[in-house]
Design a protein around this motif. Structure first.
Motif, short mmCIF file in Angstrom:
data_model
loop_
_atom_site.label_atom_id
_atom_site.label_comp_id
_atom_site.label_asym_id
_atom_site.label_seq_id
_atom_site.Cartn_x
_atom_site.Cartn_y
_atom_site.Cartn_z
N ASP A 176 -70.80 -44.73 63.53
CA ASP A 176 -70.03 -43.67 64.53
C ASP A 176 -70.59 -44.15 66.08
O ASP A 176 -69.83 -44.19 67.00
CB ASP A 176 -70.71 -42.25 64.30
CG ASP A 176 -69.99 -41.82 62.97
OD1 ASP A 176 -69.07 -42.21 62.44
OD2 ASP A 176 -70.58 -40.71 62.43
N GLN A 177 -71.73 -44.43 66.04
CA GLN A 177 -72.28 -45.18 67.44
C GLN A 177 -71.42 -46.37 67.86
O GLN A 177 -71.06 -46.35 69.20
CB GLN A 177 -73.87 -45.62 67.33
CG GLN A 177 -74.48 -44.37 67.28
CD GLN A 177 -75.98 -44.71 66.96
OE1 GLN A 177 -76.14 -45.18 65.90
NE2 GLN A 177 -76.86 -44.88 68.08
N LEU A 178 -71.06 -47.10 67.06
CA LEU A 178 -70.24 -48.45 67.44
C LEU A 178 -68.77 -47.86 67.80
O LEU A 178 -68.35 -48.34 68.79
CB LEU A 178 -69.98 -49.36 66.11
CG LEU A 178 -71.04 -50.17 65.94
CD1 LEU A 178 -70.84 -50.88 64.47
CD2 LEU A 178 -71.04 -51.38 66.95
N ALA A 179 -68.30 -46.85 67.22
CA ALA A 179 -67.11 -46.28 67.67
C ALA A 179 -67.07 -45.76 68.96
O ALA A 179 -66.20 -46.00 69.74
CB ALA A 179 -66.44 -45.10 66.55
N THR A 180 -68.36 -44.84 69.16
CA THR A 180 -68.48 -44.30 70.32
C THR A 180 -68.40 -45.49 71.50
O THR A 180 -67.92 -45.40 72.67
CB THR A 180 -69.68 -43.75 70.66
OG1 THR A 180 -69.68 -42.62 69.80
CG2 THR A 180 -70.01 -43.09 72.21
N ALA A 181 -69.06 -46.61 71.44
CA ALA A 181 -68.82 -47.72 72.32
C ALA A 181 -67.52 -48.37 72.60
O ALA A 181 -67.30 -48.66 73.64
CB ALA A 181 -69.98 -48.93 71.91
N CYS A 182 -67.03 -48.34 71.58
CA CYS A 182 -65.54 -48.96 71.36
C CYS A 182 -64.72 -48.17 72.33
O CYS A 182 -63.71 -48.48 73.11
CB CYS A 182 -65.16 -49.16 69.94
SG CYS A 182 -65.67 -50.36 68.84
N VAL A 183 -65.02 -46.85 72.27
CA VAL A 183 -63.97 -46.02 73.14
C VAL A 183 -64.49 -46.23 74.70
O VAL A 183 -63.43 -46.38 75.52
CB VAL A 183 -64.45 -44.71 72.80
CG1 VAL A 183 -63.86 -43.38 73.79
CG2 VAL A 183 -63.80 -44.22 71.25
N GLU A 184 -65.61 -46.40 74.78
CA GLU A 184 -65.85 -46.72 76.23
C GLU A 184 -65.61 -48.17 76.62
O GLU A 184 -65.21 -48.36 77.95
CB GLU A 184 -67.61 -46.76 76.33
CG GLU A 184 -68.08 -45.27 76.36
CD GLU A 184 -67.51 -44.30 77.27
OE1 GLU A 184 -67.30 -44.51 78.36
OE2 GLU A 184 -67.05 -43.29 76.73
N VAL A 185 -65.51 -48.82 75.89
CA VAL A 185 -65.08 -50.39 75.96
C VAL A 185 -63.44 -50.32 76.53
O VAL A 185 -63.25 -51.14 77.28
CB VAL A 185 -65.39 -51.21 75.09
CG1 VAL A 185 -64.68 -52.76 75.25
CG2 VAL A 185 -66.89 -51.67 75.02
N ALA A 186 -62.75 -49.77 75.65
CA ALA A 186 -61.27 -49.51 75.73
C ALA A 186 -61.08 -48.87 77.24
O ALA A 186 -59.85 -49.42 77.71
CB ALA A 186 -60.82 -48.69 74.64
N LYS A 187 -61.92 -47.95 77.70
CA LYS A 187 -61.90 -47.20 78.94
C LYS A 187 -62.05 -48.37 80.08
O LYS A 187 -61.41 -48.39 81.02
CB LYS A 187 -62.59 -46.13 79.31
CG LYS A 187 -62.08 -44.89 78.36
CD LYS A 187 -63.08 -43.63 78.56
CE LYS A 187 -63.22 -42.62 77.65
NZ LYS A 187 -64.03 -41.69 77.90
N ALA A 188 -63.02 -49.38 79.81
CA ALA A 188 -63.26 -50.22 80.94
C ALA A 188 -62.68 -51.38 80.70
O ALA A 188 -62.51 -52.16 82.05
CB ALA A 188 -64.92 -50.61 80.67
N CYS A 189 -62.16 -51.73 79.57
CA CYS A 189 -61.43 -53.12 79.44
C CYS A 189 -60.06 -52.93 78.76
O CYS A 189 -59.90 -53.29 77.85
CB CYS A 189 -62.03 -54.15 78.78
SG CYS A 189 -63.82 -54.37 79.34
N PRO A 190 -59.10 -52.26 79.61
CA PRO A 190 -57.74 -51.98 78.89
C PRO A 190 -57.15 -53.26 78.77
O PRO A 190 -57.20 -54.26 79.36
CB PRO A 190 -57.09 -51.09 79.79
CG PRO A 190 -57.76 -51.32 81.41
CD PRO A 190 -59.17 -51.75 80.95
N VAL A 191 -56.07 -53.15 77.65
CA VAL A 191 -55.19 -54.19 77.30
C VAL A 191 -54.15 -53.88 78.49
O VAL A 191 -53.58 -53.25 78.70
CB VAL A 191 -54.48 -54.04 76.13
CG1 VAL A 191 -53.51 -55.14 75.94
CG2 VAL A 191 -55.72 -53.84 75.11
N LEU A 192 -53.99 -55.31 79.02
CA LEU A 192 -52.85 -55.57 80.12
C LEU A 192 -51.58 -55.86 79.41
O LEU A 192 -51.68 -56.79 78.73
CB LEU A 192 -53.35 -56.63 81.19
CG LEU A 192 -54.70 -56.38 81.91
CD1 LEU A 192 -55.04 -57.74 82.66
CD2 LEU A 192 -54.51 -55.12 82.81
N ALA A 193 -50.57 -54.81 79.75
CA ALA A 193 -49.44 -54.94 79.01
C ALA A 193 -48.42 -56.22 79.76
O ALA A 193 -48.63 -56.63 80.70
CB ALA A 193 -48.59 -53.72 79.23
#
Length: 107
Positions: A90-107
């Motif tokens: 669950d903590q890893l998932a929380t970190a992944c949410v934050e990483v997704a915000k900080a490092c979005p996939v460029l389309a």
């Protein structure tokens, strides 16, 4: 097989594999693969992710993991319970949410 009360390492290794697969399915844009056996796993991280940002997000979420090149190594303690292992993911998932915000996939 050594065990903690009610848990064997074999059972926990299956739980770890299940949690890793679930995390990858939830965050496929960040986690592009995984390897491991037993109570060890490595998450392969997508090239667009800044590993410094990832490391900081993991620390902010309370996760201590080995971050190197394009992988995150997970080595939970062998005395961990299933409940604690699932909570760690669950903590890893929380970190992944934050990483997704900080490092979005460029389309």
């Amino acid at each position: 097989v050594m065990s903690t009360p009610g848990h064997t390492y074999t059972h926990l290794s299956y739980v770890l594999e299940e949690c890793v697969a679930e995390l990858q399915s939830q965050f496929g844009d960040l986690i592009v693969g995984h390897t491991g056996r037993g109570m060890a796993a490595s998450l392969q991280i997508a090239p667009h992710v800044d590993m410094g940002v990832l490391k900081q997000c993991l620390l902010n979420a309370g996760v201590m993991a080995e971050v190197y090149w394009d992988h995150v190594g997970l080595l939970p303690p062998l005395i961990m319970t299933e409940t604690a292992l699932r909570a760690a993911f669950d903590q890893l998932a929380t970190a992944c949410v934050e990483v997704a915000k900080a490092c979005p996939v460029l389309a």
